[in-house]
Design a protein around this motif. Structure first.
Motif, PDB file in Angstrom:
ATOM      1  N   LEU A 342     -12.554   2.481  10.185  1.00 50.97           N
ATOM      2  CA  LEU A 342     -11.996   1.137  10.182  1.00 50.97           C
ATOM      3  C   LEU A 342     -11.833   0.604   8.765  1.00 50.97           C
ATOM      4  O   LEU A 342     -10.793   0.018   8.412  1.00 50.97           O
ATOM      5  CB  LEU A 342     -12.879   0.198  11.004  1.00 50.97           C
ATOM      6  N   ASN A 343     -12.862   0.819   7.906  1.00 51.24           N
ATOM      7  CA  ASN A 343     -12.771   0.361   6.523  1.00 51.24           C
ATOM      8  C   ASN A 343     -11.668   1.102   5.769  1.00 51.24           C
ATOM      9  O   ASN A 343     -10.985   0.524   4.915  1.00 51.24           O
ATOM     10  CB  ASN A 343     -14.108   0.551   5.809  1.00 51.24           C
ATOM     11  N   SER A 344     -11.501   2.384   6.096  1.00 52.71           N
ATOM     12  CA  SER A 344     -10.425   3.144   5.476  1.00 52.71           C
ATOM     13  C   SER A 344      -9.068   2.590   5.901  1.00 52.71           C
ATOM     14  O   SER A 344      -8.138   2.457   5.072  1.00 52.71           O
ATOM     15  CB  SER A 344     -10.536   4.617   5.857  1.00 52.71           C
ATOM     16  N   TYR A 345      -8.909   2.261   7.176  1.00 46.77           N
ATOM     17  CA  TYR A 345      -7.653   1.692   7.677  1.00 46.77           C
ATOM     18  C   TYR A 345      -7.316   0.401   6.926  1.00 46.77           C
ATOM     19  O   TYR A 345      -6.167   0.178   6.517  1.00 46.77           O
ATOM     20  CB  TYR A 345      -7.776   1.417   9.177  1.00 46.77           C
ATOM     21  N   VAL A 346      -8.319  -0.452   6.722  1.00 43.69           N
ATOM     22  CA  VAL A 346      -8.097  -1.731   6.041  1.00 43.69           C
ATOM     23  C   VAL A 346      -7.654  -1.494   4.606  1.00 43.69           C
ATOM     24  O   VAL A 346      -6.721  -2.142   4.102  1.00 43.69           O
ATOM     25  CB  VAL A 346      -9.378  -2.585   6.095  1.00 43.69           C
ATOM     26  N   GLN A 347      -8.315  -0.544   3.910  1.00 43.27           N
ATOM     27  CA  GLN A 347      -7.967  -0.294   2.519  1.00 43.27           C
ATOM     28  C   GLN A 347      -6.557   0.288   2.377  1.00 43.27           C
ATOM     29  O   GLN A 347      -5.786  -0.107   1.506  1.00 43.27           O
ATOM     30  CB  GLN A 347      -8.993   0.660   1.889  1.00 43.27           C
ATOM     31  N   VAL A 348      -6.220   1.246   3.228  1.00 42.91           N
ATOM     32  CA  VAL A 348      -4.913   1.907   3.124  1.00 42.91           C
ATOM     33  C   VAL A 348      -3.782   0.926   3.425  1.00 42.91           C
ATOM     34  O   VAL A 348      -2.746   0.909   2.737  1.00 42.91           O
ATOM     35  CB  VAL A 348      -4.858   3.128   4.062  1.00 42.91           C
ATOM     36  N   THR A 349      -3.936   0.088   4.426  1.00 42.55           N
ATOM     37  CA  THR A 349      -2.878  -0.891   4.736  1.00 42.55           C
ATOM     38  C   THR A 349      -2.758  -1.944   3.646  1.00 42.55           C
ATOM     39  O   THR A 349      -1.651  -2.425   3.351  1.00 42.55           O
ATOM     40  CB  THR A 349      -3.141  -1.557   6.097  1.00 42.55           C
ATOM     41  N   ASP A 350      -3.889  -2.309   3.025  1.00 46.23           N
ATOM     42  CA  ASP A 350      -3.818  -3.271   1.927  1.00 46.23           C
ATOM     43  C   ASP A 350      -3.069  -2.668   0.738  1.00 46.23           C
ATOM     44  O   ASP A 350      -2.296  -3.364   0.054  1.00 46.23           O
ATOM     45  CB  ASP A 350      -5.219  -3.707   1.510  1.00 46.23           C
ATOM     46  N   ILE A 351      -3.302  -1.379   0.475  1.00 47.56           N
ATOM     47  CA  ILE A 351      -2.575  -0.704  -0.607  1.00 47.56           C
ATOM     48  C   ILE A 351      -1.071  -0.717  -0.326  1.00 47.56           C
ATOM     49  O   ILE A 351      -0.242  -0.925  -1.230  1.00 47.56           O
ATOM     50  CB  ILE A 351      -3.103   0.744  -0.768  1.00 47.56           C
ATOM     51  N   ALA A 352      -0.711  -0.500   0.929  1.00 47.82           N
ATOM     52  CA  ALA A 352       0.710  -0.536   1.296  1.00 47.82           C
ATOM     53  C   ALA A 352       1.300  -1.924   1.060  1.00 47.82           C
ATOM     54  O   ALA A 352       2.444  -2.062   0.585  1.00 47.82           O
ATOM     55  CB  ALA A 352       0.871  -0.129   2.749  1.00 47.82           C
ATOM     56  N   MET A 353       0.546  -2.972   1.366  1.00 48.72           N
ATOM     57  CA  MET A 353       1.024  -4.335   1.149  1.00 48.72           C
ATOM     58  C   MET A 353       1.170  -4.632  -0.333  1.00 48.72           C
ATOM     59  O   MET A 353       2.148  -5.265  -0.767  1.00 48.72           O
ATOM     60  CB  MET A 353       0.052  -5.328   1.798  1.00 48.72           C
ATOM     61  N   VAL A 354       0.208  -4.172  -1.149  1.00 50.84           N
ATOM     62  CA  VAL A 354       0.280  -4.388  -2.593  1.00 50.84           C
ATOM     63  C   VAL A 354       1.537  -3.736  -3.156  1.00 50.84           C
ATOM     64  O   VAL A 354       2.266  -4.331  -3.967  1.00 50.84           O
ATOM     65  CB  VAL A 354      -0.984  -3.819  -3.279  1.00 50.84           C
ATOM     66  N   ALA A 355       1.811  -2.494  -2.713  1.00 50.17           N
ATOM     67  CA  ALA A 355       2.986  -1.780  -3.222  1.00 50.17           C
ATOM     68  C   ALA A 355       4.280  -2.507  -2.855  1.00 50.17           C
ATOM     69  O   ALA A 355       5.209  -2.633  -3.680  1.00 50.17           O
ATOM     70  CB  ALA A 355       3.002  -0.360  -2.662  1.00 50.17           C
ATOM     71  N   ALA A 356       4.372  -3.020  -1.626  1.00 48.96           N
ATOM     72  CA  ALA A 356       5.587  -3.720  -1.191  1.00 48.96           C
ATOM     73  C   ALA A 356       5.773  -5.026  -1.939  1.00 48.96           C
ATOM     74  O   ALA A 356       6.895  -5.370  -2.367  1.00 48.96           O
ATOM     75  CB  ALA A 356       5.517  -3.968   0.313  1.00 48.96           C
ATOM     76  N   VAL A 357       4.702  -5.780  -2.121  1.00 45.00           N
ATOM     77  CA  VAL A 357       4.788  -7.065  -2.824  1.00 45.00           C
ATOM     78  C   VAL A 357       5.166  -6.851  -4.282  1.00 45.00           C
ATOM     79  O   VAL A 357       6.040  -7.545  -4.836  1.00 45.00           O
ATOM     80  CB  VAL A 357       3.450  -7.819  -2.692  1.00 45.00           C
ATOM     81  N   TYR A 358       4.527  -5.888  -4.920  1.00 41.90           N
ATOM     82  CA  TYR A 358       4.793  -5.641  -6.337  1.00 41.90           C
ATOM     83  C   TYR A 358       6.226  -5.135  -6.521  1.00 41.90           C
ATOM     84  O   TYR A 358       6.882  -5.432  -7.517  1.00 41.90           O
ATOM     85  CB  TYR A 358       3.787  -4.638  -6.897  1.00 41.90           C
ATOM     86  N   GLY A 359       6.715  -4.367  -5.540  1.00 43.94           N
ATOM     87  CA  GLY A 359       8.075  -3.879  -5.639  1.00 43.94           C
ATOM     88  C   GLY A 359       9.117  -4.972  -5.483  1.00 43.94           C
ATOM     89  O   GLY A 359      10.250  -4.839  -5.984  1.00 43.94           O
ATOM     90  N   ALA A 360       8.768  -6.063  -4.803  1.00 36.89           N
ATOM     91  CA  ALA A 360       9.729  -7.156  -4.578  1.00 36.89           C
ATOM     92  C   ALA A 360       9.524  -8.317  -5.533  1.00 36.89           C
ATOM     93  O   ALA A 360      10.170  -9.355  -5.395  1.00 36.89           O
ATOM     94  CB  ALA A 360       9.600  -7.656  -3.136  1.00 36.89           C
ATOM     95  N   ARG A 361       8.684  -8.190  -6.534  1.00 34.09           N
ATOM     96  CA  ARG A 361       8.291  -9.301  -7.402  1.00 34.09           C
ATOM     97  C   ARG A 361       9.439  -9.776  -8.275  1.00 34.09           C
ATOM     98  O   ARG A 361      10.417  -9.051  -8.514  1.00 34.09           O
ATOM     99  CB  ARG A 361       7.107  -8.869  -8.289  1.00 34.09           C
ATOM    100  N   THR A 362       9.285 -10.995  -8.787  1.00 29.80           N
ATOM    101  CA  THR A 362      10.194 -11.563  -9.776  1.00 29.80           C
ATOM    102  C   THR A 362       9.384 -11.803 -11.049  1.00 29.80           C
ATOM    103  O   THR A 362       8.400 -12.556 -11.031  1.00 29.80           O
ATOM    104  CB  THR A 362      10.789 -12.886  -9.283  1.00 29.80           C
TER     105      THR A 362
END
Length: 505
Positions: A342-362
């Motif tokens: 469960l902790n691994s699932y939380v970390q991996v999905t958070d990494i995916a969110m960080v990558a998407a947000v950083y890719g769309a940044r201004t």
């Protein structure tokens, strides 16, 4: 102090000059060895060499116990007992004692002693002192052994004979050496005969103590000799020393999903793997316009509602766990396994969110390396918040930073602990809670953000779409195991890239 009395063969010599301190000298057996005397219901005896002659010399010689009339000047262990030499001082009691012993009225000696090591038989009615400390010796008219009466009387007859042949100034009471030796030989034969007829049952040397407290007191007072006890250690008893395990599995940390939590979660629905959402990205200032003259055409522009798409991805992991591990593990393996997954699932999905947000940044201009006080950081965050409001209609709600940035903030001179207030300071930083804020916005540490990245945004700019996580199990009877898996569907929904401001060069 314990006492014992017995008869003895006393020899007392009166000095010619009786005006000095020493009135008379004497000699006799103070303690018989290997002879039993009855003290109430208890039989008592002393083993050979039970007393140390060196410790006996100098002890008091008394009229009665506690009333000294002289001192012991010599001591010697013989086969049948402890023999002593003693002086009698020129006092009223000393003169009385000398007269009593010289005339035979006092036929024995009484010994005061402290047992050091004793052995009692199993019946508990006989004790033999193996070692003892002599405290004093006194004369007595009540001997404990009846056999001694005849000996004393024989000495008295010799004393009378010798008294008639000497002057009053030099009265000498002697002893019949041959008779004493014969009596000693008879006593030894009787003792040997008694030993062959009756052998006392062995008694443990601790049996004389009724309680552990008495034993400890005896040890503390030095009344018994110290002895080494056999060491009983855990290494020699492995059958009784089971291994110890904690019921808590350490090292399973819940680091959370800071970026997902900051932007917020939204349901990904129940069907399909493509999440569609409508959105408009026009300019509000271009829609409505002034009608300059009556009947002029009003402004009209295209207002198109677009379709946004987020493709759901599956995040999962699984294991085939044997029944043996499931049923015999303690603490529970499956519980620890589930927590880790469960902790691994939380970390991996958070990494995916960080990558998407950083890719769309201004990008928003800010020189992190040159900022040494935090003042420029505060100014940049304030400006980025204005940009976020322009893009989403709401100002920024949070600042997401990497560990590098978060650590540097703690050293900035314009950031103070919150208990000092925030007046005329850039922000606050608290080490005990890692709570940091700047211009009223919380600064959130996300260990999944790299470099010196700084994101200023709000919950209107992006969301994390998610269904799950779920735990699924399936029995694998053929191999006596259980398939255990965790899975979920998730995707980052970027609503406004302009609402995600990145402070960077």
């Amino acid at each position: 102090m314990k006492t014992t009395q017995h008869d003895t063969e006393l020899v007392v010599e009166l000095r010619e000059d009786q005006t000095g301190d020493i009135l008379a000298t004497g000699y006799g057996r103070a303690v018989p060895y290997d002879q039993t005397t009855q003290i109430g219901a208890m039989s008592e005896s002393f083993a050979r060499d039970a007393f140390n002659p060196a410790d006996v010399i100098g002890k008091p010689f008394a009229y009665r116990h506690g009333e000294p009339i002289g001192v012991i000047t010599g001591a010697e262990n013989k086969t049948d007992g402890l023999y002593i030499d003693f002086n009698i001082v020129n006092t009223a009691q000393g003169r009385d004692a000398a007269t009593l012993m010289r005339t035979g009225a006092s036929k024995g000696l009484s010994v005061g002693f402290k047992p050091i090591k004793s052995v009692m038989n199993r019946a508990g009615d006989a004790i033999q002192h193996m070692a003892a400390s002599l405290l004093e010796v006194s004369q007595t008219h009540m001997p404990a052994y009846a056999t001694g009466v005849s000996e004393i009387r024989e000495d008295e007859e010799k004393e009378k004979t010798m008294s008639e042949q000497t002057t009053d100034e030099a009265v000498v009471v002697s002893e019949d050496i041959e008779a004493r030796e014969a009596i000693g030989a008879v006593r030894q034969e009787l003792a040997a005969l008694a030993a062959s007829v009756h052998v006392a049952a062995p008694v443990h040397e601790l049996a004389q103590y009724r309680t552990l407290g008495e034993y400890r007191l005896a040890v503390y007072n030095g009344e018994i000799e110290s002895r080494a006890l056999f060491d009983q250690v855990t290494a020699n008893n492995p059958g009784l020393m089971p291994p110890i395990f904690s019921n808590i599995v350490r090292g399973i940390f819940d680091l959370g999903a800071p970026t997902i939590n900051a932007f917020g979660r939204e349901s990904a629905g129940t069907t399909g793997m493509e999440f569609n959402f409508p959105y408009w990205d026009g300019d509000l200032t271009e829609i409505v316009a002034e009608q300059v003259d009556e009947k002029d055409e009003v402004n009209s522009v295209a207002i198109n509602i677009l379709k946004g798409t987020a493709n759901l991805k599956t995040y999962a992991a699984g294991s085939d766990i044997s029944y043996q591990l499931l049923q015999r593990s303690s603490p529970s393996y499956v519980d620890a396994h589930t927590r880790i997954m469960l902790n691994s699932y939380v970390q991996v999905t958070d990494i995916a969110m960080v990558a998407a947000v950083y890719g769309a940044r201004t990008p928003y201009s800010y020189n992190f390396a040159a900022d040494t006080t935090g003042a420029a950081f505060r100014e940049a965050v304030f400006g980025a918040s204005v940009a976020v409001q322009t893009a989403t209609g709401m100002p920024a709600e949070f600042v997401l930073v990497s560990p590098t940035v978060f650590t540097k903030i703690g050293g900035w001179s314009t950031f103070f602990p919150s208990n000092y207030g925030t007046f005329n300071v850039s922000g606050t930083a608290q080490s005990n809670t890692l709570g940091v804020s700047v211009s009223g916005l919380p600064v959130i540490l996300d260990r999944n953000i790299g470099g010196s990245a700084i994101i200023v945004s709000n919950r209107e700019a992006a969301k994390w779409l998610e269904t799950g996580p779920f735990l699924v199990t399936q029995e694998n009877v053929g191999q006596l195991g259980r398939d255990v898996a965790i899975y979920g569907y998730g995707a980052a929904q970027i609503i406004s890239g302009a609402g995600i401001q990145s402070l960077e060069d």
